[in-house]
Design an enzyme around this catalytic site. Structure first.
Site, mmCIF file in Angstrom:
data_model
loop_
_atom_site.group_PDB
_atom_site.id
_atom_site.type_symbol
_atom_site.label_atom_id
_atom_site.label_comp_id
_atom_site.label_asym_id
_atom_site.label_seq_id
_atom_site.Cartn_x
_atom_site.Cartn_y
_atom_site.Cartn_z
ATOM 1 N N GLU A 72 -5.476 -10.962 -1.542
ATOM 2 C CA GLU A 72 -6.312 -10.868 -0.331
ATOM 3 C C GLU A 72 -7.804 -10.920 -0.677
ATOM 4 O OE1 GLU A 72 -4.858 -7.670 2.182
ATOM 5 O OE2 GLU A 72 -2.787 -8.021 1.530
ATOM 6 N N GLU A 131 0.813 -1.225 0.000
ATOM 7 C CA GLU A 131 0.000 0.000 0.000
ATOM 8 C C GLU A 131 0.849 1.279 0.000
ATOM 9 O OE1 GLU A 131 -2.810 -0.487 3.225
ATOM 10 O OE2 GLU A 131 -3.510 -2.385 2.447
#
Ligand code: XIL
Length: 334
Positions: free
Chosen positions: A252, A129
């Site tokens: 994910e 991220e």
């Protein structure tokens, strides 16, 4: 019920799951993981906050070791998550005021230690991220999107390539991955951030930074693809990432009842069926693009242990570890 780990083995797509060390002690849950998943991602144990909770030089390895040991002992691939993440940092780092030189030295040392301890890692989420969610000035240059205000940027402007080069120096073969969320599709609500990540990766690849792939998290709710074109934009995105020489890891995957932070308004048969159709769509897409989409992992196996809570019903197995329609839909695609 079919053993997903064996029926998916020859598909060209590695099927994985996130698990935490504590849940691996639950024998029924462990059996589920061994039977259905070929790769394991430590859910939290190998992050900076868990490895160095008290201070920069005091490493607590046992929980991360436990997930690695599960992988090695059960013949599973180990997806090391994650070397550098802006979130989930220990106070000594989050609130610490390091000089660039000291932070750089610690960061290189951290990557060296973690990479050296888990030499059989199949893939490593080197950066998690690293790109912002909003782009008020639009996305034009590659670094526009780099998440400002995290501990490393802009204190260490080259921290992204420093991390990848350090990781590669320690481990010459592991797949080095840039991992992020809301970057799956070129069209619809994910468009801008997908483009920002694409530009960033294209720039770094052009400068010879050792990046092997991009991790697309895919934390979705049931309405994720409702806007026309959004799902088609994922295939186009896979193609342009593939043209950069990158592989795609769906890292994910989950389809929650409602968007992050919203309570689940209702969950019924129609919800289960829509969820099954969505898992089927993504699985089919990854299999159709298996030369680019080389693995897909769900962020957990059972709703009982979902990080969003069981009331989001996000995963393939329900709270009692029973397979849901999504499990059978995914299995049919392999
Ligand atoms: C989450 C874990 O599931 C939680 O158990 C932990 O408390 C916080 O982190 N994106 C990521 C993951 O890359 O590391 C996050 O995992 C979920 C969002």
């Amino acid at each position: 019920i079919p053993a997903l780990a064996s029926i998916s083995r020859s598909s060209g797509v590695l099927l994985g799951v996130a698990a935490s060390s504590g849940k691996l002690n639950d024998t029924d849950y462990k059996k589920l993981l061994v039977r259905h998943f070929s790769s394991v991602t430590p859910e939290a144990e190998c992050k900076i906050k868990e490895l160095t909770p008290q201070g920069p030089d005091h490493y607590v390895w046992d929980k991360c070791d436990a997930v690695y040991r599960y992988a090695v002992e059960n013949g599973k691939y180990f997806r090391l998550h994650t070397l550098l993440w802006w979130d989930h940092l220990p106070d000594w780092l989050d609130k610490g005021s390091f000089s660039p030189r000291k932070l750089r030295a610690w960061t290189v040392g951290h990557i060296e230690k973690v990479m050296a301890r888990y030499p059989d890692a199949y893939a490593v989420d080197v950066i998690n991220e690293g790109v912002a969610d909003e782009f008020p000035g639009g996305v034009t240059a590659s670094l526009d999107g780099v998440r400002r205000g995290n501990k490393w940027f802009p204190l260490i402007p080259d921290y992204l390539e420093l991390a990848f080069k350090t990781a590669r120096r320690v481990n010459p073969t592991a797949k080095l991955i840039y991992n992020d969320y809301n970057i799956a599709s070129m069209y619809g609500w994910m468009r801008e951030k997908s483009n920002a990540v694409y530009l960033l990766l294209r720039d770094m690849k052009s400068r010879g930074v050792p990046i092997d792939g991009v991790g697309i998290q895919m934390h979705f709710c049931l309405s994720a693809f409702d806007e026309p074109g959004t799902f088609e934009g994922i295939a186009y995105n896979f193609q342009r990432l593939g043209q950069l020489g990158l592989e795609v890891h769906i890292t994910e995957l989950e389809f929650n009842c409602s968007p992050y932070g919203d309570p689940c308004p209702r969950w019924n048969r129609a919800s289960l069926d829509k969820q099954a159709a969505l898992y089927r769509q993504v699985t089919r897409l990854c299999l159709d693009y298996s030369h680019i989409c080389t693995m897909m992992s769900t962020w957990g196996a059972s709703d009982r242990f979902s990080w969003r809570g069981p009331e989001q019903h996000a995963l393939l197995f329900d709270e009692e570890f029973r397979p849901k329609p999504a499990f059978f839909a995914l299995a049919e695609e392999f």
